[in-house]
Design an enzyme around this catalytic site. Structure first.
Site, short mmCIF file in Angstrom:
data_model
loop_
_atom_site.label_atom_id
_atom_site.label_comp_id
_atom_site.label_asym_id
_atom_site.label_seq_id
_atom_site.Cartn_x
_atom_site.Cartn_y
_atom_site.Cartn_z
N SER B 284 0.81 -1.22 0.00
CA SER B 284 0.00 0.00 0.00
C SER B 284 0.84 1.26 0.00
CB SER B 284 -0.90 0.02 1.22
OG SER B 284 -1.46 1.30 1.34
N ARG B 330 1.72 9.26 -7.66
CA ARG B 330 2.21 7.97 -8.14
C ARG B 330 2.99 8.03 -9.44
NH1 ARG B 330 -3.15 4.52 -6.62
NH2 ARG B 330 -2.71 4.64 -4.39
#
Ligand SMILES: Cc1cc2nc3c(=O)[nH]c(=O)nc-3n(C[C@H](O)[C@H](O)[C@H](O)COP(=O)(O)OP(=O)(O)OC[C@H]3O[C@@H](n4cnc5c(N)ncnc54)[C@H](O)[C@@H]3O)c2cc1C
Ligand code: FES
Lengths: 247, 636
Positions: B284, B330
């Site tokens: 995660s 990201r």
């Protein structure tokens, strides 16, 4: 790495099944157990044979779809681990690995290693929810839940529904699965209004599906990949009496 | 056809209210006469199916797994965003809208993105009511943490199993409606094609995966909620069965496909360690809250991580992006990792990883706190790698993770085929060219619970008076025949290569040329290679077993056949976009420091592809920015 798989092959629910041996070479220790089965399946295809049907999807231990008996243990040699999280490094060169489906009369075999676990869905269907329609909720922080209660509800809610508890139990009991869902909801204030009904309906369905009764051997909590504790069953039983009296 | 996004009138903050005020209602007696097919039982599908059934419609819900509870939403770990401002840190609907729009590099609609932020707070209320055991503070209120790309704490979570807990809530509501006999659940049913009659979606053809039986299903509307298609790369964080087949078949029957090439590569997955690997496990992103990412300063450093002194470590995210550091979005974090790995600083057996280190966090917070926050992730890491991450840093690597692209939908979530809706990850709606962490559980959930149930009535109201068709309509038999024909063809090839073998080949091409960084030449080559793979596949694939039994090999082959075609369109899409934006990084368009260069003048549009007998025609939906002026997306 080379091992021999002995794998349960069964064409369909009504057919006779049998263990068949496959010698498989070219494996590596870093491969997961399911990747080893993939590898074997590719070999079978090229030999013009049907592939071995087995269950899997997320391959990261959370969806609960995978699950087979490996050398007599649900999900293989490690405690609290799913089949998809098992790696070939847990076996030795030359090992014979026996692979069978979950065995329980409430989980009929569909094909090879695949079983039908829809009984679990039907147990949830009898009250494994809070009856509230979309769009009717109050402000979230209006319901305070202490960290302890919320943590312990989460412990129970972590169940992945794989069925290892049933498969490993000598009575094929679904008590751990059922208790986990009941306790998750009944511990929370949101679950209170339906607590008794939920408990009675879900346990009734569990019996209706022909799961065996729990005799507290504790085998289930050793295999459970989500670490659901057997104390959940004790809690369910204690509340069952209360629900019967006051439900 | 001209694209009409159907954005409602009014100020940004009034649009959704205005829409609801004006949409057509259907009375309860009439709702009972309308049938809706929902394909998918993830957060989007299960939420929609349960809510539509509560409203009174007849619903049939399909999934390919053995139970609705296994949809890949279950695997989301980190959390779900909502603009509750519980932390009093200056969060608001506006800020969340702004973060999302900016995070997506200004390639999504303002109105959609605003609605996403607007409906986030009521969604948390909804899930709490349904018994989701979200993390709490000692005082009993809900806890939050932060995620990449934002500077407030707006992420709600249930340990490391947020997706599981939300999905189980949705699944249990779905089964509540099964019990009420308002939903018929069809697990182990894969939808293989969509039936269009008189230009409107009227049903599906599915295959029963346990028995092989092919069957027709008719309805008044069809909702696709089939999730992401990143398995086109083969190695990804998705489940093995995740596919693009239903949306691809819909595309071939007329639904436009938007921004297919916008794929998110997640920076923190476990690296590939063997050829035979079938998936990449995600660690995660929440780990980046307390973990620090680094590589050795020296190329090819052979020392163990713990033997490398501080001064010889390059915390490259903190160095390049001082204000966001390890929490850079990201796309940026993945590209920065690729840059270091390509420059020879990668670590691990294949030199394809970077370190994620908790040493400082453990020193600062104590092991207990770190264990409390990430215990299950550390356990999972140890199960897979055999390494204890409390003692040495994790090794992580970028992996294909999320499809921003998907079927083009308007503000009502309807595709370009009337009566065909796409919700959840399989549509292109709110995330633009890059999705922010913890915004997807949000988008899939509100699509299913809140938006679709309020927009589908607008269409269905007209269907009440429209002509009714059943499964004996000739179009149903035509589509069914085509499905059977494709299966027959596949089984008859009887070649020499396995499905997985082709998938590995396709995955390599896509990962090389259509992932973290792209260029014209590479994409052009890739298109040639994909065409070649397609040819070879239909000449040399080998699928054993038959069609009238459970046959996992046939399932894989059907999915791969669609992935191969989709892959070509992804490359075409990446090729037409001569700019860098979000996750789409074209090497030709970068600054001297290697940052993406967007071109709003020419590319402020959503690409929407039309399928035309084997060719793809590009349409453009121009994006208008009335409330926020696109700026350079900087996280420095
Ligand atoms: C590992 C991982 C971690 C993530 N973590 C987060 C996070 O922390 N926060 C966040 O916001 N997002 C996260 N995401 C993203 C998010 O989980 C997904 O985008 C979202 O859950 C997708 O939901 P969905 O309902 O659209 O699709 P899914 O949940 O994938 O459901 C798809 C459904 O469609 C069905 N289906 C597919 N094809 C067919 C077919 N042909 N016929 C019939 N049925 C079909 C499947 O059976 C399934 O029921 C994560 C994603 C991954 C992979
Ligand atoms: S495949 Fe999902 S838990 Fe094993």
């Amino acid at each position: 790495m080379k091992v021999t798989f002995k794998i349960w092959r069964q064409e369909n629910t009504d057919a006779q099944g049998e263990l068949k041996a496959y010698e498989v070479d070219g494996l590596s220790e870093d491969m997961s157990f399911l990747e080893a089965l993939d590898h074997l399946n590719e070999i079978l295809v090229l030999k013009d044979e049907k592939v071995i049907a087995f269950e899997h999807d997320c391959r990261e231990g959370i969806c609960g779809q995978c699950g087979v008996f490996i050398n007599g243990r649900a999900h293989g040699p490690h405690n609290n681990t799913t089949t998809c999280q098992l790696h070939m490094r847990s076996f030795k060169e030359g090992d014979t690995i026996v692979v069978e489906p979950w065995r329980a009369s409430s989980f009929p075999i569909v094909k090879d290693l695949v079983v039908d676990r829809s009984a679990f869905d039907r147990i949830i269907q009898q009250g494994g929810y809070i009856t509230a329609k979309t769009g009717t909720a109050a402000e979230a922080n209006a319901i305070l839940v202490s960290k302890e209660v919320s943590d312990s509800a989460m412990d129970a809610a972590a169940c992945i529904g794989c069925g290892a508890c049933v498969a490993t139990c000598k009575n094929a009991s679904a008590a751990l699965f059922t208790a986990a869902k009941i306790n998750h909801l009944n511990k929370l204030p949101q679950g209170q209004p339906e607590a008794h009904r939920r408990l009675l309906d879900m346990t009734a369905q569990m019996e209706f599906e022909n799961f065996g009764s729990c005799t507290f051997t504790g085998a289930c909590e050793i295999e459970c990949p989500a670490d659901i504790s057997i104390s959940n069953i004790a809690e369910m039983n204690a509340r069952y009496v209360k629900a019967k009296l006051f439900g | 056809m001209k694209l009409n996004a159907k954005i409602p009138e009014g100020k940004l903050e009034d649009k959704w209210k205005n829409y609801q005020a004006k949409s057509h209602l259907i009375n309860p007696a009439n709702k009972k006469k309308l049938k809706i097919i929902v394909v998918g039982s993830g957060l989007a599908g299960a939420g929609a199916a349960a809510t539509l059934a509560e409203l009174g419609y007849e619903v049939q819900c399909f999934c390919y797994q053995d139970s609705a509870r296994r949809a890949h939403s279950v695997a989301a770990q980190g959390g779900i965003n909502a603009a509750k401002n519980y932390q009093h840190d200056g969060d608001s609907v506006w800020r969340m809208f702004h973060d999302t729009l900016k995070g997506g590099d200004f390639r999504s609609r303002e109105a959609n993105t605003y609605r996403l932020a607007e409906l986030s707070a009521p969604l948390i209320d909804h899930f709490v009511q349904q018994g989701v055991p979200f993390a709490r503070e000692y005082g009993g209120v809900l806890a939050n943490r932060s995620f990449g790309g934002v500077q407030v704490q707006r992420t709600f979570y249930a340990r490391g199993q947020t997706g599981q807990q939300l999905l189980l809530a949705a699944y249990s509501q779905l089964y509540k409606m099964v019990r009420a006999k308002k939903v018929e659940m069809l697990p182990r049913h894969e939808v293989l094609d969509i039936v269009i009659i008189d230009g409107k979606a009227k049903g599906v053809i599915s295959r029963n995966l346990a028995k092989g039986e092919i069957k027709r299903f008719a309805a008044d509307a069809v909702v696709l909620a089939t999730g992401g298609y990143s398995r086109v790369f083969r190695l990804s964080t998705l489940a093995i069965g995740c596919n693009g087949s239903a949306i691809w078949k819909a595309h071939k029957r007329g639904a436009y496909f938007a921004a297919p090439s916008f794929t998110q590569i997640h920076p923190t997955a476990l690296p590939q360690t063997s050829e035979a690997q079938s998936k990449l496990t995600l660690m995660s992103e929440s780990l980046r809250n307390d973990g620090r990412i680094w590589v050795p300063k020296k190329k090819g450093d052979k020392r163990k991580a713990i033997d490398i002194p501080e001064a010889e470590r390059d915390y490259y995210l903190e160095r390049r992006y001082p204000s966001y550091g390890n929490l850079a979005p990201r796309d940026i974090a993945s590209r920065a990792a690729k840059e270091r790995i390509d420059a020879g600083h990668g670590v691990g057996q294949f030199k394809n990883a970077v370190y994620l280190d908790f040493k400082h966090a453990i020193q600062k917070l104590g092991k207990k706190v770190v264990e409390d926050r990430y215990g299950n992730l550390f356990n999972m890491y140890e199960k897979i790698t055999g390494i204890n991450a409390y003692e040495e840093p994790m090794k992580i690597s970028p992996a294909a993770h999320f499809s921003m692209g998907g079927l083009w939908v308007d503000y009502e979530l309807m595709t370009t085929i009337p009566g065909l809706y796409a919700i959840g990850e399989c549509n292109y709606s709110d995330h633009g060219a890059n999705r922010l962490g913890a915004n997807s559980l949000l988008q899939t959930s509100i699509d299913g619970y809140f938006i679709l149930p309020n927009t589908i009535n607008n269409y269905l109201e007209g269907e009440l008076k429209a002509k009714q068709y059943g499964i004996d309509h000739p179009e149903f038999s035509k589509v069914e025949d085509e499905v059977r024909e494709q299966i027959k063809k596949l089984l008859e090839v009887n070649g020499t290569r396995t499905v997985d073998d082709f998938h590995r080949e396709l995955g390599k091409v896509m990962w090389q040329e259509c992932a973290m960084s792209r260029n014209r030449k590479g994409l052009e080559n890739a298109i040639g290679e994909i065409k070649h793979i397609k040819n070879e596949f239909w000449k040399h694939v080998k699928v054993t077993g038959s069609d009238n039994e459970m046959n996992p090999e046939l399932e894989k082959a059907l999915r791969l056949a669609d992935f191969i075609e989709l892959a070509e369109l992804m490359c075409l899409d990446a090729l037409q976009r001569d700019e860098s934006c979000g996750a789409h990084f074209r090497e030709e368009y970068q600054s001297e420091e290697g940052e993406a260069m967007r071109n709003d003048e020419d590319f402020a549009y959503v690409s929407a592809w039309e399928y035309n007998a084997g060719n793809f025609v590009l349409h453009k939906e121009k994006l208008m920015f009335e409330y926020v002026q696109p700026t350079v997306r900087s996280y420095k």
